[in-house]
Design a protein around this motif. Structure first.
Motif, PDB file in Angstrom:
ATOM      1  N   VAL A 119       0.864  -1.176   0.000  1.00  0.00           N
ATOM      2  CA  VAL A 119       0.000   0.000   0.000  1.00  0.00           C
ATOM      3  C   VAL A 119       0.901   1.227   0.000  1.00  0.00           C
ATOM      4  N   ALA A 121       1.060   5.754  -0.214  1.00  0.00           N
ATOM      5  CA  ALA A 121       0.297   6.987  -0.026  1.00  0.00           C
ATOM      6  C   ALA A 121       1.220   8.193  -0.085  1.00  0.00           C
ATOM      7  N   GLU A 139      -2.624  -0.584  -4.290  1.00  0.00           N
ATOM      8  CA  GLU A 139      -3.433   0.472  -3.680  1.00  0.00           C
ATOM      9  C   GLU A 139      -2.546   1.700  -3.443  1.00  0.00           C
ATOM     10  N   TYR A 141      -2.952   5.746  -2.365  1.00  0.00           N
ATOM     11  CA  TYR A 141      -3.906   6.703  -1.835  1.00  0.00           C
ATOM     12  C   TYR A 141      -3.304   8.104  -1.761  1.00  0.00           C
ATOM     13  N   ASP A 147      -3.902   9.603   7.281  1.00  0.00           N
ATOM     14  CA  ASP A 147      -5.290   9.992   6.970  1.00  0.00           C
ATOM     15  C   ASP A 147      -5.757   9.435   5.631  1.00  0.00           C
ATOM     16  N   LEU A 149      -5.259   6.427   4.489  1.00  0.00           N
ATOM     17  CA  LEU A 149      -5.292   4.963   4.447  1.00  0.00           C
ATOM     18  C   LEU A 149      -6.660   4.372   4.778  1.00  0.00           C
ATOM     19  N   PRO A 150      -6.955   3.191   4.233  1.00  0.00           N
ATOM     20  CA  PRO A 150      -8.192   2.487   4.575  1.00  0.00           C
ATOM     21  C   PRO A 150      -8.099   1.891   5.976  1.00  0.00           C
ATOM     22  N   GLU A 151      -9.206   1.839   6.678  1.00  0.00           N
ATOM     23  CA  GLU A 151      -9.216   1.374   8.064  1.00  0.00           C
ATOM     24  C   GLU A 151      -8.786  -0.088   8.201  1.00  0.00           C
ATOM     25  N   ASP A 152      -8.982  -0.882   7.161  1.00  0.00           N
ATOM     26  CA  ASP A 152      -8.639  -2.300   7.285  1.00  0.00           C
ATOM     27  C   ASP A 152      -7.134  -2.532   7.385  1.00  0.00           C
ATOM     28  N   LEU A 153      -6.354  -1.479   7.148  1.00  0.00           N
ATOM     29  CA  LEU A 153      -4.898  -1.593   7.247  1.00  0.00           C
ATOM     30  C   LEU A 153      -4.413  -1.415   8.683  1.00  0.00           C
ATOM     31  N   ARG A 154      -5.250  -0.857   9.526  1.00  0.00           N
ATOM     32  CA  ARG A 154      -4.862  -0.541  10.903  1.00  0.00           C
ATOM     33  C   ARG A 154      -4.461  -1.807  11.659  1.00  0.00           C
ATOM     34  N   TRP A 208      -0.963   1.489  13.517  1.00  0.00           N
ATOM     35  CA  TRP A 208      -1.089   0.881  12.193  1.00  0.00           C
ATOM     36  C   TRP A 208      -0.170  -0.325  11.990  1.00  0.00           C
TER      37      TRP A 208
END
Length: 261
Positions: A119, A121, A139, A141, A147, A149-154, A208
């Motif tokens: 991922v 960004a 992916e 971003y 800010d 990033l998608p929440e599923d990466l946390r 994260w």
């Protein structure tokens, strides 16, 4: 009488281009037989524009990466960041390339490692466009640090590459003109001590990162002790990796593999 390429080489050499022969060949390749285009490229190079912006790509770790005007040009010295990340990475893990620029760091770190989720960004939309060209199917971003990033990466990042700007504001004026004038200021300026952005990254990184994960960042020799303190305050165990050949130092901050309640 000098040939066209000989005149081009002489002009580049007179402008201070150390590798004039190589640059002449690359500019001719980029012009693709268009004499007017070649003249324009040479004019810009003589005026001090980075060669990478003129040819549309930057070389990093033996691979060409698309680049556009103003986007941070990946440095040879920063290959240490990517190769160290590669050594820490295992199949099936997740890599986050934060402040990704062209995406060269992330692409190099995951090269040859199977089933990795990469991922990337960046806050700069031009850099994001370049990264999307270079990282097909990845992916990428746009936004300010985490800010974007998608929440599923946390809580799932095993290797966090944070090639943050670390030049102290007062030292920007002493950088080579190619970088100081043509690269975006935000990609270079790290604030008063050069570590402003690292502080922001370190403060949120543990949320994260996966247990046993690693954060990697580049720093100047005079910044290493402070950088260690920043990572330690965030709950990471820091160490320094140095390449004497390129005089490069990076800091690796590792999370414990055990999560305490």
């Amino acid at each position: 009488m000098l040939t066209v390429i000989e005149r081009l080489i002489e002009r580049l050499r007179a402008a201070g281009c150390v590798f004039a022969e190589d640059e002449a060949a690359l500019l001719i390749e980029a012009a693709a037989g268009d004499a007017a285009a070649l003249d324009g490229l040479v004019e810009r190079r003589v005026a001090g524009h980075p060669l990478e912006y003129l040819v549309g790509w930057a070389m990093f770790a033996g691979e060409r990466f698309a680049i556009a005007d103003g986007v941070f040009i990946p440095r040879h010295r920063t290959e240490l960041l990517a190769t160290t990340a590669h050594e820490l990475l295992h199949s099936g893990q997740t890599v986050l390339d934060l402040c990704c620029g062209t995406g060269a760091l992330g692409a190099t770190a995951v090269r040859g490692v199977p089933e990795v989720r990469l991922v990337a960004a960046d806050i700069d939309p031009v850099a994001v466009a370049c990264a999307r060209r270079n990282l097909k199917g990845v992916e990428v971003y746009e936004g300010d640090l985490f800010d974007a990033l998608p929440e599923d990466l946390r809580g799932r990042v095993d290797v966090l590459l944070a090639n943050v700007p670390y030049v102290p504001t007062a030292q920007i004026a002493f950088l080579p003109e190619e970088f100081r004038v043509h690269e975006r200021r935000a990609a270079l300026d790290g604030g008063d001590d050069g570590l402003r952005v690292l502080r922001r990254v370190a403060a949120r990184a543990p949320d994260w990162m996966a247990p046993g994960g690693h954060l990697l960042t580049e720093a100047g020799d005079g910044q290493l002790d402070v950088a260690h303190g920043i990572l330690r305050a965030a709950g990471l165990e820091p160490r320094t990796v140095t390449d004497p050949e390129t005089e490069t130092s990076i800091v690796v901050g590792s999370m414990s593999r055990t999560i305490y309640p």
